[in-house]
Design a protein around this motif. Structure first.
Motif, PDB file in Angstrom:
ATOM      1  N   TYR A 583      -1.783   2.025  -2.620  1.00  9.81           N
ATOM      2  CA  TYR A 583      -1.169   2.050  -3.943  1.00  9.81           C
ATOM      3  C   TYR A 583      -2.171   1.563  -4.997  1.00  9.81           C
ATOM      4  O   TYR A 583      -3.054   0.735  -4.711  1.00  9.81           O
ATOM      5  CB  TYR A 583       0.059   1.125  -3.993  1.00  9.81           C
ATOM      6  N   VAL A 584      -2.005   2.047  -6.210  1.00  9.40           N
ATOM      7  CA  VAL A 584      -2.647   1.447  -7.373  1.00  9.40           C
ATOM      8  C   VAL A 584      -1.532   0.924  -8.257  1.00  9.40           C
ATOM      9  O   VAL A 584      -0.616   1.672  -8.627  1.00  9.40           O
ATOM     10  CB  VAL A 584      -3.520   2.462  -8.143  1.00  9.40           C
ATOM     11  N   ARG A 585      -1.605  -0.379  -8.590  1.00  4.21           N
ATOM     12  CA  ARG A 585      -0.568  -0.994  -9.407  1.00  4.21           C
ATOM     13  C   ARG A 585      -1.186  -1.523 -10.695  1.00  4.21           C
ATOM     14  O   ARG A 585      -2.332  -1.992 -10.708  1.00  4.21           O
ATOM     15  CB  ARG A 585       0.136  -2.110  -8.628  1.00  4.21           C
ATOM     16  N   ALA A 586      -0.410  -1.449 -11.772  1.00  3.56           N
ATOM     17  CA  ALA A 586      -0.889  -1.824 -13.105  1.00  3.56           C
ATOM     18  C   ALA A 586      -0.246  -3.133 -13.545  1.00  3.56           C
ATOM     19  O   ALA A 586       0.958  -3.353 -13.343  1.00  3.56           O
ATOM     20  CB  ALA A 586      -0.567  -0.723 -14.108  1.00  3.56           C
ATOM     21  N   TYR A 587      -1.068  -3.997 -14.184  1.00  2.00           N
ATOM     22  CA  TYR A 587      -0.611  -5.304 -14.639  1.00  2.00           C
ATOM     23  C   TYR A 587      -1.092  -5.554 -16.071  1.00  2.00           C
ATOM     24  O   TYR A 587      -2.043  -4.930 -16.555  1.00  2.00           O
ATOM     25  CB  TYR A 587      -1.138  -6.406 -13.717  1.00  2.00           C
ATOM     26  N   THR A 588      -0.437  -6.503 -16.711  1.00  2.00           N
ATOM     27  CA  THR A 588      -0.805  -6.817 -18.096  1.00  2.00           C
ATOM     28  C   THR A 588      -2.006  -7.749 -18.176  1.00  2.00           C
ATOM     29  O   THR A 588      -2.637  -7.863 -19.223  1.00  2.00           O
ATOM     30  CB  THR A 588       0.373  -7.487 -18.832  1.00  2.00           C
ATOM     31  N   SER A 589      -2.330  -8.459 -17.066  1.00  2.00           N
ATOM     32  CA  SER A 589      -3.439  -9.403 -17.089  1.00  2.00           C
ATOM     33  C   SER A 589      -4.046  -9.501 -15.697  1.00  2.00           C
ATOM     34  O   SER A 589      -3.492  -8.999 -14.712  1.00  2.00           O
ATOM     35  CB  SER A 589      -2.972 -10.788 -17.554  1.00  2.00           C
ATOM     36  N   GLN A 590      -5.196 -10.179 -15.627  1.00  2.00           N
ATOM     37  CA  GLN A 590      -5.903 -10.291 -14.362  1.00  2.00           C
ATOM     38  C   GLN A 590      -5.129 -11.093 -13.324  1.00  2.00           C
ATOM     39  O   GLN A 590      -5.279 -10.877 -12.123  1.00  2.00           O
ATOM     40  CB  GLN A 590      -7.283 -10.920 -14.604  1.00  2.00           C
ATOM     41  N   ASP A 591      -4.259 -12.009 -13.757  1.00  2.81           N
ATOM     42  CA  ASP A 591      -3.528 -12.834 -12.790  1.00  2.81           C
ATOM     43  C   ASP A 591      -2.343 -12.098 -12.162  1.00  2.81           C
ATOM     44  O   ASP A 591      -1.655 -12.644 -11.294  1.00  2.81           O
ATOM     45  CB  ASP A 591      -3.066 -14.141 -13.432  1.00  2.81           C
ATOM     46  N   GLN A 592      -2.099 -10.849 -12.605  1.00  2.13           N
ATOM     47  CA  GLN A 592      -1.082  -9.962 -12.011  1.00  2.13           C
ATOM     48  C   GLN A 592       0.323 -10.567 -12.059  1.00  2.13           C
ATOM     49  O   GLN A 592       1.165 -10.294 -11.193  1.00  2.13           O
ATOM     50  CB  GLN A 592      -1.460  -9.637 -10.563  1.00  2.13           C
ATOM     51  N   SER A 593       0.590 -11.362 -13.074  1.00  2.00           N
ATOM     52  CA  SER A 593       1.894 -12.015 -13.173  1.00  2.00           C
ATOM     53  C   SER A 593       2.972 -11.072 -13.714  1.00  2.00           C
ATOM     54  O   SER A 593       4.163 -11.314 -13.514  1.00  2.00           O
ATOM     55  CB  SER A 593       1.791 -13.249 -14.076  1.00  2.00           C
ATOM     56  N   LYS A 594       2.565 -10.009 -14.406  1.00  2.00           N
ATOM     57  CA  LYS A 594       3.538  -9.101 -14.991  1.00  2.00           C
ATOM     58  C   LYS A 594       3.029  -7.673 -14.895  1.00  2.00           C
ATOM     59  O   LYS A 594       1.877  -7.385 -15.207  1.00  2.00           O
ATOM     60  CB  LYS A 594       3.787  -9.462 -16.466  1.00  2.00           C
ATOM     61  N   LYS A 595       3.912  -6.760 -14.460  1.00  2.95           N
ATOM     62  CA  LYS A 595       3.512  -5.370 -14.339  1.00  2.95           C
ATOM     63  C   LYS A 595       3.447  -4.696 -15.713  1.00  2.95           C
ATOM     64  O   LYS A 595       4.136  -5.105 -16.648  1.00  2.95           O
ATOM     65  CB  LYS A 595       4.476  -4.608 -13.430  1.00  2.95           C
ATOM     66  N   GLN A 596       2.612  -3.660 -15.806  1.00  2.01           N
ATOM     67  CA  GLN A 596       2.405  -2.940 -17.067  1.00  2.01           C
ATOM     68  C   GLN A 596       2.658  -1.449 -16.841  1.00  2.01           C
ATOM     69  O   GLN A 596       2.084  -0.855 -15.924  1.00  2.01           O
ATOM     70  CB  GLN A 596       0.969  -3.141 -17.564  1.00  2.01           C
TER      71      GLN A 596
END
Length: 666
Positions: A583-596
């Motif tokens: 999978y490729v997953r998208a996040y709002t920041s490098q810490d991956q705390s929130k998906k984008q």
């Protein structure tokens, strides 16, 4: 009073003679180095004026424009050229001011005509290696050039058959690594080497090893400064002094002659060979358009001022001429057009299989503008050892697929053999940025050329990118603000009545300020200035065609659905077998705390296969919508060997960098 002099003689003009002068800003024109000229002045062919013209009124004499000095009320105004037309017993003359000093001297000059520098690198491989490291460690643009790796498998054709022994084929230009048993890195340079074996009892042997192509990349700032130095003009420029600009280098594909073939004179860089084959004026025009520059030449003090539109716009430096504004109302015309379409240059030989932005639209996109300056896309590539076989790691380098040009009889049989006259494989203007020493995947340092702002691990190491897809690219920082301004501003016409001293202060590279009846200071960019000289009683009438500035500072726009997104490749192992879903997953920041969530985002990834045949790479793309994308289901990354003599097959998969997203380090 208007005086025109040369060689101790003064041109005799009729009483109360005057001229009308017109300056056009090069920022808003696409001519040579702007325009500055006068409308005609008429003078008699008196004995004095005949001597002034050096008797060039005669049919037998060759025509030549004459360099003259112009004075206004005892102020030195300008050095310029006088062109003239003979009509019986009188003549009509035209003064070509300021920029004509550049245009006349550069009219038919190519970059090869004025760059005659030859720079030695050394007579042995060790001397050359030392010099290349010295250039890498120097302040950018303090030296003429720099060397750094580029991946280019097409540089030398596959069917090239070397006549000399010791040829090593490898896919890099300016390869940098660890030579044999060395513990520190160095450039790989053709030479006679002592090959030492790691096992005791084995003797060392000396052998020539060659095929390590060296290509110098001239610094853009150094080249521009040398152009004006050749003209005898000093340079004043905050734009050119900026560290990001001084790190820009000019791409080329011309390899140096092997040091093995120059035991006496040594390896020498002829700068002209590594610059585009074009006229200097065309080169300056392309750079001006790429960075949206105002280039303002003053023959009064032999100085050129070079500033960007954004630099002029975002500074408070303004010449206030409110005192000299006439009572005439300012005339405001509607905008000339409602938008621009920017076409970015590209070449399939270099950009093949690399996604690039071809156009960008501002406003309605009515008017088409071509940016002639391109760049080279980045890619993650494997590093190899001196023999060109063992994989040492992965680094981020520019990737080109353009065939090269080769000097020296060692390459006489190559398709790109260059005998010093015509290039077999020509190249256009492309800029890259030297980022200094950066780390590869294993933490090893190497000299990095780049078209982006990021290193291998996606850490930001610069503030300006050459790739137009980047959020802080040359397009976003320089071009987009300029053409947004033109699409929204209006042309204003205003009149001034100035003393000579104030008239001499006017500059095309500064904003002009005028306070209206509401006492608010309005600022303008001068597009064109028309003045009548010498004026009356020491006062000069001037009419300005100008663009009022827009509210606020103009800079890159980072808004948008995919403005800031971090991607991570994640591997989900099946519980009942050895298969993997990728999978490729998208996040709002490098810490991956929130998906984008993203929309229509093109992602780049690679598969690398290690098997009995060696190492194979495959670059792939996919389009992502939402917060995650399954790019491969039931993937098998390990295959047992069919017999004991062969190694197993291992496959890895990884995201590739792109200006459209960040990659979470893994």
């Amino acid at each position: 009073m208007l005086r025109i002099t040369r060689n101790g003689y003064e041109l005799q003009l009729a009483p109360d003679s005057g001229v009308e002068i017109e300056w056009v800003s090069w920022l808003f024109a696409d001519d040579d180095v702007g325009k500055a000229f006068t409308y005609p002045i008429t003078f008699p062919l008196s004995p004095n004026n005949i001597i002034f013209l050096e008797h060039r009124h005669k049919v037998q004499r060759l025509y030549e424009e004459l360099e003259v000095s112009v004075q206004l009320y005892n102020f030195f105004f300008s050095s310029c050229f006088l062109s003239y037309k003979i009509d019986g017993n009188k003549a009509t003359g035209y003064l070509k001011l300021d920029e004509s000093l550049v245009n006349k001297n550069l009219r038919n000059k190519t970059l090869q005509d004025i760059f005659t520098q030859q720079i030695p690198l050394g007579k042995t491989a060790d001397e050359v290696k030392s010099k290349l490291l010295q250039l890498c460690n120097a302040m950018p643009s303090n030296e003429p050039m720099v060397f750094a790796p580029i991946h280019n498998e097409a540089f030398l054709e596959e069917d090239f058959e070397p006549e000399a022994r010791g040829f090593v084929r490898q896919p890099y230009v300016n390869y940098y690594g660890k030579w044999m048993l060395e513990t520190t890195g160095s450039f790989f340079v053709d030479g006679n080497y002592s090959v030492r074996f790691p096992l005791p009892g084995f003797p060392s042997v000396n052998a020539d090893m060659w095929g390590y192509h060296l290509v110098p990349f001239p610094y853009l700032a150094w080249v521009m400064e040398k152009i004006f130095e050749w003209l005898g003009i000093s340079v004043q420029s905050t734009w050119l002094a900026d560290d990001e600009i001084r790190r820009r280098v000019i791409y080329n594909n011309v390899a140096l002659e092997s040091v093995l073939d120059r035991p006496y004179s040594g390896m020498i860089v002829t700068i002209a060979n590594h610059l585009p084959r074009m006229k200097v004026i065309d080169f300056l025009r392309a750079i001006r358009k790429h960075f949206c520059l105002q280039i303002d030449v003053s023959s009064k003090n032999l100085q050129v001022t070079i500033e960007s539109f954004v630099g002029i716009n975002n500074t408070g430096d303004t010449i206030d001429v409110s005192t000299w504004a006439t009572a005439d109302d300012i005339v405001l015309d509607p905008p000339k057009n409602r938008g621009y379409t920017i076409k970015f240059a590209g070449d399939d030989l270099i950009d093949k299989e690399i996604k690039r932005l071809e156009t960008a639209t501002i406003g309605d996109g009515d008017k088409s503008i071509t940016d002639e300056v391109a760049t080279v896309a980045m890619g993650k590539r494997v590093r190899i050892n001196a023999g060109g076989k063992d994989v040492l790691g992965t680094w981020l380098v520019p990737v080109s697929k353009q065939p090269g040009n080769f000097q020296g009889l060692r390459y006489a049989g190559a398709d790109g053999f260059f005998d010093g006259t015509e290039l077999k494989e020509d190249f256009a203007i492309r800029l890259m940025t030297y980022r200094g020493w950066q780390k590869d995947a294993n933490g090893e340092l190497y000299p990095m050329l780049s078209s982006s702002r990021y290193d291998f691990n996606q850490a930001i190491i610069g503030t300006l990118a050459d790739d137009p897809r980047d959020l802080k690219s040359v397009y976003e920082v320089f071009q987009k603000p300029f053409y947004t301004f033109l699409a929204n501003t209006r042309n204003a016409q205003l009149k001034l009545l100035l003393p000579v001293a104030e008239f001499m202060r006017l500059s095309l590279s500064k904003k002009l300020g005028i306070r209206g009846r509401d006492r608010v200071l309005s600022r303008f960019f001068i597009e064109k200035l028309v003045a009548k000289l010498p004026g009356r009683n020491g006062w000069i009438e001037a009419k300005l065609y100008a663009y009022p500035t827009l509210p606020g500072a103009i800079g890159p726009n980072t808004s948008g659905v995919n403005a800031i997104v971090w991607l991570r490749m994640e591997f989900m192992l099946h519980t009942d077998d050895s298969l993997i879903d990728v999978y490729v997953r998208a996040y709002t920041s490098q810490d991956q705390s929130k998906k984008q969530a993203v929309a229509g985002l093109t992602i780049f990834y690679e598969k690398t296969t290690y098997d009995a045949m060696g190492v194979g790479r495959e670059e792939l793309t996919a389009t992502m919508d939402g917060t995650e994308l399954l790019i491969e289901a039931n993937w098998l990354n390990y295959i047992e060997a069919q017999n004991e003599q062969e190694p197993p097959t291992q496959i890895t998969m990884a995201l590739l960098p792109s200006p459209d997203y960040f990659v979470v380090p893994t």
